[in-house]
Design an enzyme around this catalytic site. Structure first.
Site, PDB file in Angstrom:
ATOM      1  N   ALA A 251     -13.059   6.683  -0.131  1.00 48.94           N
ATOM      2  CA  ALA A 251     -12.945   5.292   0.343  1.00 48.94           C
ATOM      3  C   ALA A 251     -12.572   5.268   1.832  1.00 48.94           C
ATOM      4  O   ALA A 251     -13.439   5.363   2.690  1.00 48.94           O
ATOM      5  CB  ALA A 251     -11.942   4.535  -0.504  1.00 48.94           C
TER       6      ALA A 251
ATOM      7  N   GLY B 239      -5.664   6.754   2.833  1.00 47.10           N
ATOM      8  CA  GLY B 239      -5.273   6.694   1.424  1.00 47.10           C
ATOM      9  C   GLY B 239      -4.469   5.457   1.057  1.00 47.10           C
ATOM     10  O   GLY B 239      -4.527   4.420   1.727  1.00 47.10           O
TER      11      GLY B 239
ATOM     12  N   GLY C 136       8.635  -5.650 -12.941  1.00 47.85           N
ATOM     13  CA  GLY C 136       9.113  -4.347 -12.481  1.00 47.85           C
ATOM     14  C   GLY C 136      10.029  -4.509 -11.283  1.00 47.85           C
ATOM     15  O   GLY C 136       9.612  -5.000 -10.233  1.00 47.85           O
ATOM     16  N   GLY C 137      11.275  -4.112 -11.456  1.00 47.85           N
ATOM     17  CA  GLY C 137      12.268  -4.220 -10.370  1.00 47.85           C
ATOM     18  C   GLY C 137      12.552  -2.872  -9.753  1.00 47.85           C
ATOM     19  O   GLY C 137      13.672  -2.595  -9.335  1.00 47.85           O
ATOM     20  N   GLY C 138      11.520  -2.012  -9.696  1.00 49.84           N
ATOM     21  CA  GLY C 138      11.656  -0.731  -9.012  1.00 49.84           C
ATOM     22  C   GLY C 138      11.477  -0.938  -7.519  1.00 49.84           C
ATOM     23  O   GLY C 138      11.669  -2.047  -7.001  1.00 49.84           O
TER      24      GLY C 138
ATOM     25  N   VAL D 232       4.686  -0.973 -13.228  1.00 52.35           N
ATOM     26  CA  VAL D 232       4.505  -0.382 -14.547  1.00 52.35           C
ATOM     27  C   VAL D 232       3.997   1.041 -14.429  1.00 52.35           C
ATOM     28  O   VAL D 232       3.854   1.725 -15.412  1.00 52.35           O
ATOM     29  CB  VAL D 232       3.582  -1.249 -15.416  1.00 52.35           C
ATOM     30  CG1 VAL D 232       4.335  -2.441 -15.954  1.00 52.35           C
ATOM     31  CG2 VAL D 232       2.375  -1.695 -14.646  1.00 52.35           C
TER      32      VAL D 232
ATOM     33  N   HIS E 230      28.153   4.450  20.959  1.00 50.70           N
ATOM     34  CA  HIS E 230      28.718   3.149  20.604  1.00 50.70           C
ATOM     35  C   HIS E 230      28.083   2.075  21.476  1.00 50.70           C
ATOM     36  O   HIS E 230      27.861   2.319  22.661  1.00 50.70           O
ATOM     37  CB  HIS E 230      30.227   3.171  20.832  1.00 50.70           C
ATOM     38  CG  HIS E 230      30.866   1.837  20.601  1.00 50.70           C
ATOM     39  ND1 HIS E 230      31.098   1.349  19.332  1.00 50.70           N
ATOM     40  CD2 HIS E 230      31.289   0.888  21.480  1.00 50.70           C
ATOM     41  CE1 HIS E 230      31.652   0.153  19.438  1.00 50.70           C
ATOM     42  NE2 HIS E 230      31.787  -0.138  20.726  1.00 50.70           N
TER      43      HIS E 230
HETATM   44  P1  FAD Z   1      -3.163   8.827  -1.473  1.00 49.75           P
HETATM   45  O1  FAD Z   1      -2.501   8.220  -0.316  1.00 49.75           O
HETATM   46  O2  FAD Z   1      -3.289   8.025  -2.731  1.00 49.75           O
HETATM   47  O3  FAD Z   1      -4.626   9.265  -0.997  1.00 49.75           O
HETATM   48  C1  FAD Z   1      -5.557   9.783  -1.887  1.00 49.75           C
HETATM   49  C2  FAD Z   1      -6.950   9.587  -1.295  1.00 49.75           C
HETATM   50  O4  FAD Z   1      -7.877  10.311  -2.088  1.00 49.75           O
HETATM   51  C3  FAD Z   1      -7.423   8.138  -1.340  1.00 49.75           C
HETATM   52  O5  FAD Z   1      -7.861   7.753  -0.060  1.00 49.75           O
HETATM   53  C4  FAD Z   1      -8.576   8.129  -2.343  1.00 49.75           C
HETATM   54  O6  FAD Z   1      -9.610   7.227  -1.971  1.00 49.75           O
HETATM   55  C5  FAD Z   1      -9.065   9.563  -2.234  1.00 49.75           C
HETATM   56  N1  FAD Z   1      -9.757  10.055  -3.425  1.00 49.75           N
HETATM   57  C6  FAD Z   1      -9.413   9.917  -4.733  1.00 49.75           C
HETATM   58  N2  FAD Z   1     -10.290  10.586  -5.517  1.00 49.75           N
HETATM   59  C7  FAD Z   1     -11.187  11.166  -4.692  1.00 49.75           C
HETATM   60  C8  FAD Z   1     -12.315  11.998  -4.894  1.00 49.75           C
HETATM   61  N3  FAD Z   1     -12.695  12.430  -6.106  1.00 49.75           N
HETATM   62  N4  FAD Z   1     -13.032  12.390  -3.806  1.00 49.75           N
HETATM   63  C9  FAD Z   1     -12.682  12.004  -2.560  1.00 49.75           C
HETATM   64  N5  FAD Z   1     -11.609  11.225  -2.311  1.00 49.75           N
HETATM   65  C10 FAD Z   1     -10.863  10.817  -3.361  1.00 49.75           C
HETATM   66  N6  FAD Z   1       5.647   6.116  -0.010  1.00 49.75           N
HETATM   67  C11 FAD Z   1       6.559   6.309   0.970  1.00 49.75           C
HETATM   68  O7  FAD Z   1       6.875   7.453   1.310  1.00 49.75           O
HETATM   69  N7  FAD Z   1       7.156   5.249   1.611  1.00 49.75           N
HETATM   70  C12 FAD Z   1       6.857   3.976   1.292  1.00 49.75           C
HETATM   71  O8  FAD Z   1       7.412   3.049   1.880  1.00 49.75           O
HETATM   72  C13 FAD Z   1       5.883   3.733   0.271  1.00 49.75           C
HETATM   73  N8  FAD Z   1       5.532   2.473  -0.055  1.00 49.75           N
HETATM   74  C14 FAD Z   1       4.559   2.274  -0.989  1.00 49.75           C
HETATM   75  C15 FAD Z   1       4.199   0.966  -1.315  1.00 49.75           C
HETATM   76  C16 FAD Z   1       3.225   0.738  -2.272  1.00 49.75           C
HETATM   77  C17 FAD Z   1       2.827  -0.664  -2.595  1.00 49.75           C
HETATM   78  C18 FAD Z   1       2.585   1.843  -2.920  1.00 49.75           C
HETATM   79  C19 FAD Z   1       1.514   1.616  -3.951  1.00 49.75           C
HETATM   80  C20 FAD Z   1       2.949   3.145  -2.611  1.00 49.75           C
HETATM   81  C21 FAD Z   1       3.938   3.371  -1.652  1.00 49.75           C
HETATM   82  N9  FAD Z   1       4.336   4.661  -1.313  1.00 49.75           N
HETATM   83  C22 FAD Z   1       5.297   4.853  -0.364  1.00 49.75           C
HETATM   84  C23 FAD Z   1       3.737   5.848  -1.970  1.00 49.75           C
HETATM   85  C24 FAD Z   1       2.681   6.497  -1.053  1.00 49.75           C
HETATM   86  O9  FAD Z   1       1.694   5.537  -0.738  1.00 49.75           O
HETATM   87  C25 FAD Z   1       2.067   7.693  -1.745  1.00 49.75           C
HETATM   88  O10 FAD Z   1       3.096   8.573  -2.162  1.00 49.75           O
HETATM   89  C26 FAD Z   1       1.150   8.453  -0.806  1.00 49.75           C
HETATM   90  O11 FAD Z   1       0.104   7.618  -0.341  1.00 49.75           O
HETATM   91  C27 FAD Z   1       0.554   9.670  -1.522  1.00 49.75           C
HETATM   92  O12 FAD Z   1      -0.293  10.340  -0.632  1.00 49.75           O
HETATM   93  P2  FAD Z   1      -1.510  11.231  -1.180  1.00 49.75           P
HETATM   94  O13 FAD Z   1      -2.143  11.802   0.037  1.00 49.75           O
HETATM   95  O14 FAD Z   1      -1.038  12.139  -2.225  1.00 49.75           O
HETATM   96  O15 FAD Z   1      -2.511  10.203  -1.917  1.00 49.75           O
END
Ligand code: FAD
Length: 472
Positions: free
Chosen positions: A33, A37, A178-180, A282, A458
């Site tokens: 996409a 991510g 969800g209050g996480g 959830v 400070h």
């Molecule tokens: P992702 O960021 O999920 O990236 C995975 C990528 O892989 C995506 O772009 C997807 O399109 C791609 N993909 C999937 N399958 C395939 C495939 N087969 N082929 C090619 N591409 C593929 N974390 C924090 O540290 N601080 C925060 O403040 C925080 N706030 C958040 C708020 C929300 C609302 C959410 C939902 C999450 C939050 N997180 C936060 C968590 C954080 O977003 C994730 O921990 C982090 O993005 C994980 O990184 P990643 O690289 O493992 O995966």
């Protein structure tokens, strides 16, 4: 070990790609996409951008308190707020694209499938297929929101956490399931924008996350009350329906708690009505569809997350996995995915680094912010430490008074005899930035005396850490 294919362009994937390219590897980054991510497109960054709008609005409403005269009838303009959020994400994504170009990381758009450590197959949206040969593979495909049958998402009234970042108006009322961490952050944001907010949480406290100290949960619950956010603890949403443009949520006692842990009031069935319902915390599900894990012989745990050893290598030599795809048994945070990326790249190059999870700070962008690192008071006692705790109130700081940000606390958890820092738990303005000092202290095995002997400028908010250390 020259060629690396990374599947997934989130914080884990792009960090691995950049680190490997800098180390001289020839790197292909496969993204289905958008680069960035979840974190950049629907998680950390979009949420914090909305939060910045909410904070600006709250500060403007308090103008008179800061001696600013005049009337100011500001309200949340959702299309403009959402447009700003998109601009911020676009800017950051543009930066990633430039870095890919600079480091000669080849970006391939499409869905990756692991055939072996030396072959990844990519299928594009138009059905065309490309096979990428290499020497090592890192899987960083992340996670997505899990939808429950009791919350049949229609993207209009019953929303996912992604939908709620794209609202074109402020709902008059919203039920957050969800209050996480995510639910709590959203509750404060939508309350600031003017919604009537109710948070339904199945556990006995708000932010029922192992790393969050109970005192911080209690503080946030008090702040929710002050802000006018209703909280339904020990309850769950059994079913939802939309009736005349409103969401009706049928509540019942939490199935996650023993009956005697549920207060009588929470045991009753009841209904809540709101313009929108947001299905938030959830849970998450691993992005493994089409990855070909079973065919490639890559094992998963019972929830479908990829199983790796301490060096982040799957059962297939040469195939590594990092980030959210490793699931909640490790840490599902962007900076953990980044840390794991460096470990996996070193190991792709022949190293034997292990991923470490004992000093992982975490930030919660509530109002006020909450941040933690290391053990909670409860965890430290369970581990058998003779625990000493010291706290310092935010409102006692000159800078906090000057800024008009009074709620909050600094809590340090240490070993009584040695003074060795075991954990830090902060709530208050900029707590998510302030936690870095205590993370470094923990990483270096520092004591509260070390912190107390470090001169802090400070007037700053960081003096709270210093004062809490002095309280020992
Ligand atoms: P992702 O960021 O999920 O990236 C995975 C990528 O892989 C995506 O772009 C997807 O399109 C791609 N993909 C999937 N399958 C395939 C495939 N087969 N082929 C090619 N591409 C593929 N974390 C924090 O540290 N601080 C925060 O403040 C925080 N706030 C958040 C708020 C929300 C609302 C959410 C939902 C999450 C939050 N997180 C936060 C968590 C954080 O977003 C994730 O921990 C982090 O993005 C994980 O990184 P990643 O690289 O493992 O995966």
């Amino acid at each position: 070990m020259k060629r690396l294919t990374v599947i997934g362009g989130g914080p884990g994937g792009y960090t691995a790609a950049f680190a490997a390219a800098r180390a001289g590897m020839e790197v292909t980054l496969v993204e289905a996409a958008h680069l960035g991510g979840t974190c950049l497109n629907s998680g950390c960054i979009p949420t914090k951008t909305l939060k910045a709008s909410a904070e600006a609005l709250e500060t403007a409403r308090r103008a008179a308190e800061f001696g600013l005269a005049g009337t100011c009838d500001l309200k949340a303009d959702m299309p403009a707020i959402v447009a700003r959020k998109r601009r911020v994400s676009d800017t950051l994504r543009g930066g990633l694209e430039k870095t890919c170009a600079k480091l000669k990381v080849r970006v391939v758009t499409g869905r990756g499938q692991v055939i072996s450590a030396s072959l990844v197959r990519v299928t594009r949206d138009d059905g065309s297929v490309e096979e990428i040969a290499g020497d090592r593979v890192i899987i960083a495909t992340g996670s997505s929101t899990l939808n429950l049958p009791s919350l049949p998402v229609d993207h209009t009234h019953i929303l996912t956490s992604d939908d709620a970042l794209e609202l074109d108006h402020v709902p008059s009322s919203i039920i957050i399931v969800g209050g996480g961490v995510i639910g709590t952050e959203r509750a404060f944001i939508y309350r600031a924008f003017g919604s009537r907010v109710t948070v339904v949480e199945g556990q006995t406290r708000i932010l029922p996350v192992p790393g969050v100290d109970r005192d911080m949960s209690a503080l946030i619950q008090r702040e929710m009350k002050k802000a006018g956010i209703a909280v339904e603890l020990c309850r769950t949403v059994n079913a939802t329906e939309t009736r005349d443009g409103a969401v009706v949520a049928h509540l019942g006692p939490s199935p996650f708690l023993p009956e005697d842990a549920i207060p009588a009031a929470a045991r009753k069935e009841g209904t809540l009505e709101a313009e929108a319902g947001e299905d938030i915390t959830v849970g998450r599900v691993p992005n493994t569809d089409g990855l070909g894990l079973a065919e490639a012989g890559i094992a998963t745990d019972r929830r479908g997350y990829i199983a790796v050893n301490d060096e982040l290598e799957t059962g297939v030599p040469g195939v590594y996995a990092i980030g959210d795809i490793l699931g909640p048994a490790r840490v599902m945070l962007a900076h953990m995915a980044v840390a794991e990326a460096f470990v996996a790249v070193k190991n792709c190059l022949g190293g034997h680094e292990t991923a470490k999870y004992d000093v992982v700070p975490s930030g919660i962008f509530a109002s006020p912010e909450v941040a933690d690192v290391g053990l909670t008071e409860e965890q430290a006692r369970e581990k058998g430490f003779d625990v000493a705790v010291s706290t310092f109130q935010f409102r006692e700081l000159g800078k906090a008074q000057a800024m008009g940000h009074l709620p909050g606390v600094f809590k340090l958890v240490a070993d009584r005899a040695s003074g060795k820092l075991l954990g830090a738990h902060l709530a208050g303005a900029h707590a998510t930035d302030l936690i870095a000092e205590t993370a470094l202290a923990l990483q270096m095995g520092a004591s509260v005396q070390d912190i107390a002997h470090t001169i802090h400028a400070h007037p700053t908010l960081a003096e709270g850490v210093f004062e809490a250390a002095h309280m020992f």
